[in-house]
Structures are given as C-alpha cells and as structure tokens.
Design a protein around this motif. Structure first.
Motif, short mmCIF file in Angstrom:
data_model
loop_
_atom_site.label_atom_id
_atom_site.label_comp_id
_atom_site.label_asym_id
_atom_site.label_seq_id
_atom_site.Cartn_x
_atom_site.Cartn_y
_atom_site.Cartn_z
N SER A 23 0.85 -1.18 0.00
CA SER A 23 0.00 0.00 0.00
C SER A 23 0.89 1.24 0.00
O SER A 23 1.64 1.47 0.95
CB SER A 23 -0.90 -0.01 1.24
N GLU A 24 0.82 1.99 -1.10
CA GLU A 24 1.68 3.17 -1.20
C GLU A 24 1.05 4.22 -2.10
O GLU A 24 0.15 3.92 -2.88
CB GLU A 24 3.05 2.77 -1.74
N GLN A 25 1.56 5.42 -1.94
CA GLN A 25 1.09 6.52 -2.76
C GLN A 25 2.15 6.81 -3.82
O GLN A 25 3.33 6.86 -3.51
CB GLN A 25 0.86 7.75 -1.90
N LYS A 26 1.70 6.96 -5.04
CA LYS A 26 2.61 7.26 -6.15
C LYS A 26 2.27 8.64 -6.70
O LYS A 26 1.12 9.06 -6.66
CB LYS A 26 2.45 6.24 -7.29
N SER A 27 3.28 9.32 -7.22
CA SER A 27 3.02 10.59 -7.90
C SER A 27 3.68 10.53 -9.27
O SER A 27 4.65 9.81 -9.49
CB SER A 27 3.56 11.77 -7.09
N ARG A 28 3.10 11.30 -10.19
CA ARG A 28 3.60 11.30 -11.57
C ARG A 28 3.33 12.67 -12.17
O ARG A 28 2.28 13.26 -11.93
CB ARG A 28 2.87 10.21 -12.33
N ALA A 37 -3.17 6.02 -5.50
CA ALA A 37 -2.93 5.01 -4.47
C ALA A 37 -2.65 3.70 -5.18
O ALA A 37 -3.36 3.34 -6.12
CB ALA A 37 -4.15 4.88 -3.57
N ARG A 38 -1.63 3.00 -4.76
CA ARG A 38 -1.35 1.67 -5.31
C ARG A 38 -1.46 0.70 -4.15
O ARG A 38 -0.63 0.67 -3.26
CB ARG A 38 0.02 1.60 -5.94
N VAL A 39 -2.54 -0.06 -4.18
CA VAL A 39 -2.80 -1.04 -3.13
C VAL A 39 -2.86 -2.40 -3.81
O VAL A 39 -3.68 -2.62 -4.69
CB VAL A 39 -4.13 -0.74 -2.40
N GLU A 40 -1.97 -3.28 -3.40
CA GLU A 40 -1.98 -4.64 -3.95
C GLU A 40 -2.48 -5.59 -2.88
O GLU A 40 -2.07 -5.51 -1.72
CB GLU A 40 -0.57 -5.06 -4.37
N TYR A 41 -3.38 -6.46 -3.26
CA TYR A 41 -3.96 -7.40 -2.30
C TYR A 41 -4.07 -8.77 -2.94
O TYR A 41 -4.11 -8.91 -4.16
CB TYR A 41 -5.32 -6.91 -1.80
#
Length: 140
Positions: A23-28, A37-41
């Motif tokens: 779970s992390e926040q990405k910027s571009r 938000a990039r949340v992998e489950y």
C-alpha cells in the motif's frame, strides 16, 4: 455509460476475504502532478490465489495528494479486506463497489452539456429567424 453499468454490477458480485500486501502513494508528472494510491492485495477463489491492484472501477488517480493518501491509509499492509470478484473471471476484482458522486457526475455531465448546447442552438435559430423577419418587414 459502460463504466457506470460495470460500477453498479460490481455490487452484486460475490466477496471473499483478502489481505493487503502493499500500500503506497505514487506521484507522476505529465503536464501536471497526479497522485494515485497503489494497493496490492491477494485473495483466493476456489483454492486459487489471485492478486489485484484494482480498488474501484474508476481508479484512484487524482490531482489532490490527500485523496490518494486517504485510500492508502484505509488499506494498510496486512489489513484483511473484503474483495468483490467477478464470478466468471475471478482475476477481475475490486475492494470498493457501487457508484459514488463522481460516477454520477461522469454519467450525467454529457447529457447536461448536450441539453445546454441544444437549448443554445435553438435560441440561435430563433434569434436568426427573428432578425430575418424584422428585416423583411422593414423592407430591408
């Protein structure tokens, strides 16, 4: 329209328990700064393990850092989550189901703009006819 229908259909999909692995926040930057938000489950259906990063049907990209930060905060690593999965294709899954305000805005906006354009167009035609008619009656 297709996305809106898909958004509503996700609510009727079965659910299973999953766990957040990342779970992390990405910027571009691409003309402007966007955050996501990039949340992998991971979750299992019929004994097979699947992994997904889909949170909701319209995605999580935003121009506001606090919006994506809120999503990351809601889904910390290790949290058990309820996962909506497509019974015909379990690899298609979402953490959130249902339409929210933005979904309704996206579906209604084109209709509102078309209506306003139509009203404006009709008013232009009426004005044009009115001007023509007044020139004809004055002998111009």
């Amino acid at each position: 329209m297709k996305l809106f229908v898909r958004t509503l259909s996700v609510e009727s999909w079965p659910t299973t328990e999953g766990v957040v692995k990342r779970s992390e926040q990405k910027s571009r930057f691409s003309g402007r700064l966007d955050y996501a938000a990039r949340v992998e489950y991971q979750f299992a259906v019929d004994g097979k393990v699947y992994s997904s990063t889909q949170i909701r049907t319209r995605g999580t990209s935003t121009r506001h850092e606090f919006d994506s930060a809120d999503v990351v905060k809601r889904y910390p690593v290790g949290r058990k989550v309820s996962v909506y999965f497509n019974p015909d294709a379990p690899q298609e899954a979402y953490l959130e189901a249902g339409a929210d305000f933005i979904n309704y805005v996206l579906i209604i906006s084109p209709a509102v703009f078309a209506l306003l354009f139509g009203i404006g167009f009709i008013d232009c035609i009426r004005l044009s006819r009115s001007i023509s008619s007044s020139r004809t009656s004055r002998g111009g």
